[in-house]
Design a protein around this motif. Structure first.
Motif, mmCIF file in Angstrom:
data_model
loop_
_atom_site.group_PDB
_atom_site.id
_atom_site.type_symbol
_atom_site.label_atom_id
_atom_site.label_comp_id
_atom_site.label_asym_id
_atom_site.label_seq_id
_atom_site.Cartn_x
_atom_site.Cartn_y
_atom_site.Cartn_z
ATOM 1 N N MET A 123 0.834 -1.179 0.000
ATOM 2 C CA MET A 123 0.000 0.000 0.000
ATOM 3 C C MET A 123 0.884 1.250 0.000
ATOM 4 O O MET A 123 1.905 1.295 0.674
ATOM 5 N N ARG A 124 0.423 2.227 -0.745
ATOM 6 C CA ARG A 124 1.115 3.514 -0.802
ATOM 7 C C ARG A 124 0.184 4.594 -0.287
ATOM 8 O O ARG A 124 -1.021 4.518 -0.463
ATOM 9 N N THR A 125 0.762 5.601 0.300
ATOM 10 C CA THR A 125 -0.002 6.764 0.716
ATOM 11 C C THR A 125 0.295 7.882 -0.272
ATOM 12 O O THR A 125 1.450 8.236 -0.499
ATOM 13 N N VAL A 126 -0.760 8.405 -0.893
ATOM 14 C CA VAL A 126 -0.612 9.438 -1.920
ATOM 15 C C VAL A 126 -1.599 10.560 -1.651
ATOM 16 O O VAL A 126 -2.498 10.447 -0.819
ATOM 17 N N ARG A 127 -1.418 11.624 -2.387
ATOM 18 C CA ARG A 127 -2.380 12.734 -2.391
ATOM 19 C C ARG A 127 -2.838 12.921 -3.825
ATOM 20 O O ARG A 127 -2.045 12.836 -4.755
ATOM 21 N N THR A 128 -4.126 13.176 -3.979
ATOM 22 C CA THR A 128 -4.680 13.361 -5.317
ATOM 23 C C THR A 128 -4.992 14.830 -5.555
ATOM 24 O O THR A 128 -5.124 15.616 -4.619
ATOM 25 N N VAL A 167 -3.508 3.609 -1.329
ATOM 26 C CA VAL A 167 -3.903 2.912 -2.557
ATOM 27 C C VAL A 167 -2.962 1.741 -2.790
ATOM 28 O O VAL A 167 -1.811 1.758 -2.358
ATOM 29 N N ASP A 168 -3.464 0.727 -3.498
ATOM 30 C CA ASP A 168 -2.594 -0.389 -3.861
ATOM 31 C C ASP A 168 -1.896 -0.044 -5.177
ATOM 32 O O ASP A 168 -2.114 1.028 -5.757
ATOM 33 N N LEU A 185 -2.452 12.404 -9.495
ATOM 34 C CA LEU A 185 -1.580 12.404 -8.320
ATOM 35 C C LEU A 185 -0.908 13.759 -8.160
ATOM 36 O O LEU A 185 -0.491 14.389 -9.135
ATOM 37 N N VAL A 186 -0.813 14.201 -6.921
ATOM 38 C CA VAL A 186 -0.067 15.420 -6.626
ATOM 39 C C VAL A 186 1.398 15.028 -6.665
ATOM 40 O O VAL A 186 1.836 14.146 -5.930
#
Length: 57
Positions: free
Chosen positions: A1-6, A16-17, A30-31
């Motif tokens: 799992m990754r932590t991202v900002r949209t 998100v996977d 993605l930001v």
């Protein structure tokens, strides 16, 4: 799992996977950079008053 900002909600971290990450990246959602810092106050400029300029002549 990754932590991202949209770009839809840049202030929220989303986990998100890998498949979701690739899909978001493909869509350009993605930001890519950190949130911009607040703008700094403009630098004060020092100017010589007109009377002082006339006295120098």
């Amino acid at each position: 799992m990754r932590t991202v900002r949209t770009t839809i909600q840049p202030h929220v971290d989303v986990e998100v996977d890998d498949a979701e990450y690739v899909d978001l990246e493909r869509q350009g959602l993605l930001v890519t950079s950190p949130a911009p810092a607040p703008a700094a106050a403009p630098a004060k400029t020092t100017t010589t008053p007109a009377k002082a300029k006339e006295a120098d002549r």
